[in-house]
Every structure is written in C-alpha cells, then in structure tokens.
Design a protein around this motif. Structure first.
Motif, PDB file in Angstrom:
ATOM      1  N   ASP A   1      26.994  24.526  21.730  1.00 34.00           N
ATOM      2  CA  ASP A   1      27.431  23.869  20.510  1.00 34.00           C
ATOM      3  C   ASP A   1      27.076  24.758  19.324  1.00 34.00           C
ATOM      4  O   ASP A   1      26.092  25.510  19.360  1.00 34.00           O
ATOM      5  CB  ASP A   1      26.748  22.508  20.384  1.00 34.00           C
TER       6      ASP A   1
ATOM      7  N   ASN B   1      33.770  26.620  16.973  1.00 35.00           N
ATOM      8  CA  ASN B   1      32.871  26.019  17.949  1.00 35.00           C
ATOM      9  C   ASN B   1      32.968  26.798  19.248  1.00 35.00           C
ATOM     10  O   ASN B   1      34.056  27.166  19.689  1.00 35.00           O
ATOM     11  CB  ASN B   1      33.211  24.552  18.213  1.00 35.00           C
TER      12      ASN B   1
ATOM     13  N   GLN C   1      31.995  25.955  22.475  1.00 35.36           N
ATOM     14  CA  GLN C   1      31.982  25.267  23.760  1.00 35.36           C
ATOM     15  C   GLN C   1      33.358  25.371  24.409  1.00 35.36           C
ATOM     16  O   GLN C   1      34.331  25.795  23.802  1.00 35.36           O
ATOM     17  CB  GLN C   1      31.593  23.799  23.563  1.00 35.36           C
TER      18      GLN C   1
ATOM     19  N   LYS D   1      38.575  19.194  21.412  1.00 36.12           N
ATOM     20  CA  LYS D   1      37.810  18.554  22.480  1.00 36.12           C
ATOM     21  C   LYS D   1      36.873  19.565  23.142  1.00 36.12           C
ATOM     22  O   LYS D   1      37.272  20.720  23.399  1.00 36.12           O
ATOM     23  CB  LYS D   1      38.763  17.981  23.529  1.00 36.12           C
ATOM     24  N   THR D   2      35.668  19.140  23.467  1.00 34.82           N
ATOM     25  CA  THR D   2      34.708  20.016  24.135  1.00 34.82           C
ATOM     26  C   THR D   2      34.052  19.284  25.300  1.00 34.82           C
ATOM     27  O   THR D   2      33.946  18.064  25.316  1.00 34.82           O
ATOM     28  CB  THR D   2      33.610  20.490  23.165  1.00 34.82           C
TER      29      THR D   2
ATOM     30  N   SER E   1      34.379  15.224  24.605  1.00 32.11           N
ATOM     31  CA  SER E   1      34.229  14.506  23.346  1.00 32.11           C
ATOM     32  C   SER E   1      34.921  15.302  22.250  1.00 32.11           C
ATOM     33  O   SER E   1      35.217  16.485  22.410  1.00 32.11           O
ATOM     34  CB  SER E   1      32.755  14.291  23.003  1.00 32.11           C
ATOM     35  N   THR E   2      35.170  14.656  21.133  1.00 36.28           N
ATOM     36  CA  THR E   2      35.834  15.313  20.005  1.00 36.28           C
ATOM     37  C   THR E   2      34.785  15.944  19.103  1.00 36.28           C
ATOM     38  O   THR E   2      33.907  15.252  18.579  1.00 36.28           O
ATOM     39  CB  THR E   2      36.677  14.300  19.206  1.00 36.28           C
ATOM     40  N   LYS E   3      34.872  17.264  18.937  1.00 36.96           N
ATOM     41  CA  LYS E   3      33.942  17.974  18.063  1.00 36.96           C
ATOM     42  C   LYS E   3      34.396  17.917  16.612  1.00 36.96           C
ATOM     43  O   LYS E   3      33.582  17.777  15.697  1.00 36.96           O
ATOM     44  CB  LYS E   3      33.812  19.434  18.514  1.00 36.96           C
TER      45      LYS E   3
ATOM     46  N   ARG F   1      31.734  16.263  14.306  1.00 39.35           N
ATOM     47  CA  ARG F   1      30.545  15.739  14.972  1.00 39.35           C
ATOM     48  C   ARG F   1      29.337  16.548  14.551  1.00 39.35           C
ATOM     49  O   ARG F   1      29.379  17.788  14.548  1.00 39.35           O
ATOM     50  CB  ARG F   1      30.724  15.812  16.494  1.00 39.35           C
TER      51      ARG F   1
ATOM     52  N   TYR G   1      26.158  18.795  14.327  1.00 41.99           N
ATOM     53  CA  TYR G   1      25.657  19.831  15.216  1.00 41.99           C
ATOM     54  C   TYR G   1      24.236  19.481  15.626  1.00 41.99           C
ATOM     55  O   TYR G   1      23.374  19.229  14.786  1.00 41.99           O
ATOM     56  CB  TYR G   1      25.688  21.190  14.512  1.00 41.99           C
TER      57      TYR G   1
END
Length: 562
Positions: free
Chosen positions: A464, A483, A485, A503-504, A516-518, A536, A538
């Motif tokens: 992340d 991001n 990931q 999405k990650t 999940s949605t970052k 989201r 960190y």
C-alpha cells in the motif's frame, strides 16, 4: 445418452452450476467434405477436453466472437494439448437465458490440429444491448458456460457500461485472484491491455520472497512453447472465470513475444538476436496469441504480422480505439530505460507507425461518441523522475516518442473529441493523470485524462502506498494518484460521467484475497480532468520509505525485468 454438465468455477456468478445438459438437438448440415469426414470420425476423447475454459470477445451491436480450445493435457510439451491429430467437431449454442431454455443460435465448428484445436465462432444477427449465454460440446463433454453481451445499436446510448480493464499477469508471481474478484463484479466488458502471459523460463523473473509458482517449459521461442505457455495460463480457474464473465477486448504488449521488443528489433541480449530468427519467433507468438484469444477473422496472423489495432463501438456511448504500440514502433531511444535523451523528441519517431496514427486521427474526426476511449499499453503522460532541470523519462513509454504523443493529443483537440480518455497498463501500479499539451508548463490546459491499471500479479504483492509521499507526483503535478498494490480498475461509463474505482488486493501469495477500492475518480462530461471522490486512508505496516527509495522502486518495477 445425456452428458453431465461441466462444473463451473465455484465463484462464478452463472446460475447453471450443476444443471444437467441433455442430448443435443439435431445439428445443421456441415458444409464441405473435410467437415463431414470429421463428423464421421471425431476421434475418441477419453477425458474432458474443455480444460482451458471459454471466452467471448470483440462485441458488436449484433454479435460477438466465441472461443474455446480443446486440450486433454494442457501442459503437453508439443503445445498440442495431448489432442489426437484429427479434426474434432465442436457444437456450440447461444441462448438468451442462463439455463438454455431458449436457444437463439446453434451450429458446429471444426477444431483442427493445425490451429491447436482452437475454435473461433464469429456471430452476427443477434439483438443489440442484450446478455447472451453460450457453451460448447465435443465428444459428449460439455464446456463451462460463458456470458457475452451485445453492444447497443449504433444510434442508441443504452444503459451505463460497466467496464473493467487489466494488464500484466505474470503466472509465477502470484495467484490470479484479482481476475476472480473482477468476475464477481459482473462487468459488461473487459479490456486486457497487454502482458497477458510472460515468456520467461522458471525462476528468471523473480520477486522478493520467491515466486509463488513456476512456468512450465523453456523460454517461449517456438510455436510449441507459446502454445504450452498460453495453455498453462488458461488453466488457471480465476482467469477462466474472468473470461466467462464478459466479452473481452484484447491487445498485446511486449511479453506476449519478448520483453521490450520493438517492431523488427528484439530485446538486447535476446535468445533470438538474429533479425530473421526474431521474426520467426514473432510469427510463432502471434499465431499462438490468435489461437488463444477471442479475436475476429480480421486478426488472423500473416506470418510475423497481425492486425490487432481496431475500433469497437458501444452505441453512441463510447468508441474504443484499441492500439498496437509494439509492432510498428521505432526502436526505443538511447538504449531504453529511464534516460535524459534528446532523441526522444525527434519528430520522425513514432510509437504507432504512420498508418496506425492516421487511422486513429481519422477515427477522432469521424467520432460522434460521448466518450472516446484509447485502450493501449504504455504510460501516455509525461513522467519525469528528476526534480532538477534534466528531464529523465522512460524510453519504453510515450515519453520516448514525444512528437508521436503530441500529434495524437493535438489530433483529438483539433477533432473536438468530446471526452478523450486514455487507458493504460504495463507499469505494475495504479496511476491517474491529467493530460496536457505542454507538460513542462503547470498552467497548460488539461485536454484529457489517463487511467492506469496495476498488474494482476506482476511484481508480486507490492505494498500500500501514500500517494502524497510519492515524489513523481510532486515533480509532475499533472499526476494525481499512485498505488503499488495489485488489482484492476472497474469503471462505470454513463452519459454524464465516467467513474473509475481503483481496486486492490492485499496479497497475491494466497488464494481468495478480497478486493477493495483504494481510490475513486470521476471524469465529468465535457470537463477534461480528474475529480477524486474517494481515497482509502493509507495504513502502513512498515516504516515509510524514503523518497529516494520510492523513486527507485518505481523505476525498478518497470525496467529491471530480465
């Protein structure tokens, strides 16, 4: 005798799981003596030949392509999947309901040994803007069921389009969990932007902590090698689930042939350094690529050449301009890698080649779509990794072809394209950026947006990331998000806005990780910029990296591939 239904992946959303399939109805006549002979002598298949799943692709308002490939032993060294050297008739059905109560179309295709028993069925005459379900049968065995969808009529918008895009799935680096999560989102369309499979032999391209699983066979050079490698990837249940979930639009990048190849030029240190030898390798790679993808007849390879750039219309809502940035490009300047390189700005250099460039510009001029989406492989916006006066950029991306990027950008401006959006893969991280005419002028007008998807697995887990800490975003103010990931991007394209959810997944080292949605960005109609609506927080599980380490990580992620 009734044949039992093929079990679907347990995460599949299709409701046909466990339903028995009865004896097929009478088949239409098969034209031609070879096909008739194959029908009389189908060969004996002692096990299920549908080990590589099913797929659909290149949807139009009245049809799409159906695909499958028969393989009794997917990892057979000769690349032929353990199949007998016989033509095998394969029945296909298309229904308007997932239980096949209402069969809309049916027929027989011939799976031939010279095409590694692959099947492409190109359909038209279906109703627009509809879900359809399809399946195959051969020698008494029934395939998994796939869902396809037709586009709206050319004069209609249709409902909002749920579209996902992905890239970079290195089998050794992890499980294809992100493909499985994508399938659960029930998209209407999936774009794969390159590096669908990787060419390396086992343990050449490794990640921290060691690779999760191994490639079978040597580095892919021959047709048998490439067929075997595609079969290994297609055997993965999560990839099969993603293909069965929706039609795909696919384009290749470098690893479908060889890392960092450019036109007729192989990679430095290539296993096929001789130009003629490399072109034979390219021909083998393209043949296997076509055999294993749901592509139309227009993309049947001609030796080392393949027509992969094409345009797909989704009604009045969107045009998808799918590009080929490998086959026609000039070789990377200054020896590739991140460089300060005057040759990158040479106006004669092109990443698309002149013919494809003109095709794209003509498409902009003729477009009446609400959204013009450019599906392509490598980073489009400028990314300077030097905070000083020197400009240090990646020669493998559009930064290595500055004039080419400028001509295309100016082309959509001159054509008054309503909403240009560039979709990109390759770099193994999520990015979002605003596109400029002059990236060196922070006040330059924003003229479009670029959304970049991370890899499915390539590079391993990653970590992340705090976008605010990444120096690239400070050096390049038009870059808005990063991001590191693994994952994919899920979009919803409507008349008023395009919404993109990045999405990650937390790990690719174990199966069944949840996505999940970052971050979420919205592009509004006629507003060529990015509006971030969600990020989201960190949360770091380790000490924050130093700025220098973040730069090194990004560069290493993209350039240090053996």
């Amino acid at each position: 005798m009734a044949a039992a239904a093929h079990p679907l992946n347990r995460r599949s959303f299709l409701v046909t799981t466990g339903v028995a399939v009865g004896t097929a109805a009478a088949l239409p006549a098969i034209a031609g003596p070879a096909e008739a002979a194959a029908r009389r002598r189908p060969g004996k298949l002692t096990t299920d030949p549908f080990t590589l799943g099913v797929a659909s692709g290149d949807p139009d308002h009245d049809g799409f392509v159906l695909w499958t490939r028969l393989a009794l032993e997917p990892l057979a060294e000769d690349g032929l999947g353990g199949m007998p050297a016989l033509n095998v008739p394969v029945e296909w059905q298309v229904a308007s309901d997932p239980r096949f109560r209402k069969i809309e179309r049916r027929g027989v295709a011939i799976a031939r040994p010279e095409s590694a028993h692959s099947v492409h069925v190109e359909l038209n005459g279906l109703r627009p803007d509809r879900d359809y379900w399809y399946r195959f049968r051969a020698a008494g065995y029934v395939s998994p069921v796939g869902r396809a969808r037709t586009a709206p009529r050319p004069d209609a918008f249709g409902p909002a389009l749920a579209m996902a895009f992905v890239s970079c799935s290195q089998y050794e680096h992890g499980y294809f969990t992100a493909y499985g999560r994508l399938a659960e989102e029930h998209p209407d369309l999936v774009l794969h932007l390159g590096d669908y499979q990787y060419e390396y032999r086992a343990d050449v391209y490794t990640v921290p902590g060691g690779n999760v699983r191994d490639h079978e066979g040597p580095e892919t050079v021959t047709l048998a090698n490439y067929r075997q490698r595609h079969a290994q990837y297609k055997s993965d249940p999560d990839l099969q689930a993603a293909h069965a979930a929706a039609p795909w639009l696919v384009v290749f990048d470098d690893h479908e042939v060889e890392n960092n190849w450019a036109g007729p030029v192989p990679e430095a240190g290539s296993d096929t350094p001789d130009p003629d030898e490399f072109m034979r390798r390219r021909a083998a790679a393209f043949q296997a690529y076509y055999e294993n993808m749901p592509l139309r007849r227009a993309s049947v390879p001609n030796g080392p050449n393949i027509q992969i750039y094409r345009r797909v219309r989704w009604g009045r809502l969107a045009n998808f301009h799918m590009l080929d940035t490998r086959q026609f490009r000039d070789d990377q300047a200054c020896g590739d890698g991140y460089k300060e390189c005057a040759a990158a700005s040479d106006p004669s250099r092109s990443i698309t080649g002149p013919r494809q460039e003109q095709w794209l510009l003509d498409g902009f001029r003729r477009s009446t779509a609400r959204w013009d989406v450019i599906g392509q492989q490598v980073f489009f916006a400028q990314r300077d990794n030097n905070a000083g006066p020197a400009k240090v950029t990646s020669m493998d991306a559009w930064d290595g072809y500055v004039a080419s990027r400028g001509r295309i950008t100016q082309g959509w401006i001159d054509a008054k394209v309503r909403n240009p959006v560039v979709l990109t893969g390759d770099v193994h991280a999520h990015w979002a950026s605003e596109l400029k005419v002059d990236y060196d002028d922070p006040a330059s007008k924003t003229v479009g947006a670029e959304l970049v998807c991370s890899s499915i697995t390539s590079g391993g887990d990653g970590a992340d990331s705090d976008p605010a800490a990444h120096p690239f975003l400070k050096i390049n103010p038009h870059l808005k998000f990063y991001n590191n990931q693994r994952g994919y991007v899920m979009t919803r394209i409507g008349k008023d806005e395009l919404r993109a959810d990045f999405k990650t997944v937390p790990t690719v080292r174990t199966r069944d990780a949840q996505a999940s949605t970052k971050a979420t960005f919205v592009i509004e109609d006629r507003v060529p910029g990015l509006n971030q609506t969600y990020l989201r927080p960190y949360v770091s599980g380790m000490e924050a990296r130093a700025k220098r380490d973040l730069v090194d990580e990004t560069v290493r992620n993209e350039t240090q591939r053996p």
